[in-house]
Design an enzyme around this catalytic site. Sequence first.
Site, PDB file in Angstrom:
ATOM      1  N   LYS A 116       0.825  -1.206   0.000  1.00  0.00           N
ATOM      2  CA  LYS A 116       0.000   0.000   0.000  1.00  0.00           C
ATOM      3  C   LYS A 116       0.860   1.258   0.000  1.00  0.00           C
ATOM      4  O   LYS A 116       0.495   2.278  -0.603  1.00  0.00           O
ATOM      5  CB  LYS A 116      -0.951   0.005   1.203  1.00  0.00           C
ATOM      6  CG  LYS A 116      -2.139  -0.932   1.046  1.00  0.00           C
ATOM      7  CD  LYS A 116      -3.198  -0.647   2.091  1.00  0.00           C
ATOM      8  CE  LYS A 116      -4.463  -1.455   1.846  1.00  0.00           C
ATOM      9  NZ  LYS A 116      -5.539  -1.123   2.793  1.00  0.00           N
ATOM     10  N   LYS A 199      -4.399 -11.799  -9.157  1.00  0.00           N
ATOM     11  CA  LYS A 199      -5.684 -11.950  -8.480  1.00  0.00           C
ATOM     12  C   LYS A 199      -6.641 -10.860  -8.948  1.00  0.00           C
ATOM     13  O   LYS A 199      -6.239  -9.712  -9.177  1.00  0.00           O
ATOM     14  CB  LYS A 199      -5.465 -11.836  -6.965  1.00  0.00           C
ATOM     15  CG  LYS A 199      -6.708 -12.030  -6.123  1.00  0.00           C
ATOM     16  CD  LYS A 199      -6.361 -11.885  -4.646  1.00  0.00           C
ATOM     17  CE  LYS A 199      -7.605 -11.950  -3.779  1.00  0.00           C
ATOM     18  NZ  LYS A 199      -7.301 -11.759  -2.342  1.00  0.00           N
ATOM     19  N   LYS A 202     -10.354  -4.892  -7.468  1.00  0.00           N
ATOM     20  CA  LYS A 202     -11.037  -3.666  -7.885  1.00  0.00           C
ATOM     21  C   LYS A 202     -10.056  -2.536  -8.177  1.00  0.00           C
ATOM     22  O   LYS A 202     -10.415  -1.539  -8.789  1.00  0.00           O
ATOM     23  CB  LYS A 202     -12.022  -3.227  -6.801  1.00  0.00           C
ATOM     24  CG  LYS A 202     -11.362  -2.894  -5.469  1.00  0.00           C
ATOM     25  CD  LYS A 202     -12.377  -2.771  -4.369  1.00  0.00           C
ATOM     26  CE  LYS A 202     -11.712  -2.611  -3.008  1.00  0.00           C
ATOM     27  NZ  LYS A 202     -12.661  -2.696  -1.897  1.00  0.00           N
TER      28      LYS A 202
END
Length: 336
Positions: A116, A199, A202
């Site tokens: 992140k 994977k 979104k």
Amino acid sequence: MADTEKKSLFSAVQPSGAVTIGNYIGAIRNFAKLQDEFNCIYAVADLHAITVRQEAAVLRRNTLELMALFIACGIDPAKSVLFVQSHVPAHCELTWVLNTIAYPGELSRMTQFKDKSARHADNVNMGLMDYPVLMASDILLYQAALVPVGADQKQHLELTRDLAIRFNNRYGQTFTVPDGYILKDSGARVMSLADPSKKMSKSDENPNGFVTMGDDKDTVIRKFKRAVTDSDADIRYDPEHKPGISNLLTIYHAFTGKSIPEAEAEFAGKGYGEFKIAVGEAVADALAPIQAEKARLLADKAYLGEVMKKGAEQAFRISRKTLSKVYRKVGFLAGE
């Protein structure tokens, strides 16, 4: 009323945007199936969501929509404790105490913190680093024996276990040390339609790579028509050599209940185009009743408000019991 004979299970989902069919297959649709077997506690994790910048109005809307989606997917507020994380102050309060036994080194090594931080380099805040301690608080507050985990959350669960053991060793038995619970469909890992080596997410820059729970039938079928496959004409399950087709077979299995061999036999001798449309239709048909129920719930704001109020009250009672014990153990004076 919680069944004292059943183990408690906790899970939470962030209201940080569209929920993909990967999230649904891997987690949300299983939540309803667990309600009769465990004392289930499910949260909309809005506190976690703000580690990445959110627009206030959008976060409020996403929170309400995720609550409605939970119920539309079969979570029964009469069977499970269903609440919004920020409605229960104990989550933040326990996080502060656990921060005093968590070490910067172990938090900075967390894979999700690194990922992140790389993706949001303009907003590397302390919340990103402290996220796993808040997650530990979420779990430990409810004395959860089990936590459904995917591969990307195992590291966080290990930290939760470490913090529980560390606190218990220092202050005496306080927390249940949770175990991971492998969901029945956890092996059905849904990959990106645009790049089956990744994977489904979104956050994929290519919107054709993921299908959301809110996509209409035309959008769903269009995305599946564009799904990456290969030059081999056979429809068979072979993740190493045919990742795109294998991913579509996995999705078809998940939404129809047909086994992979049954799906392979069904489409033997048929072309990729026909197969991709069939997968898209199976997904769209399964999503339609969920979408309709979610829309009905969102139109009934009073009902959703009552569900959130009741859930917060239930979660408050359970969490306060644990927090009071923690406060006493660390030496805080009891308030009036």
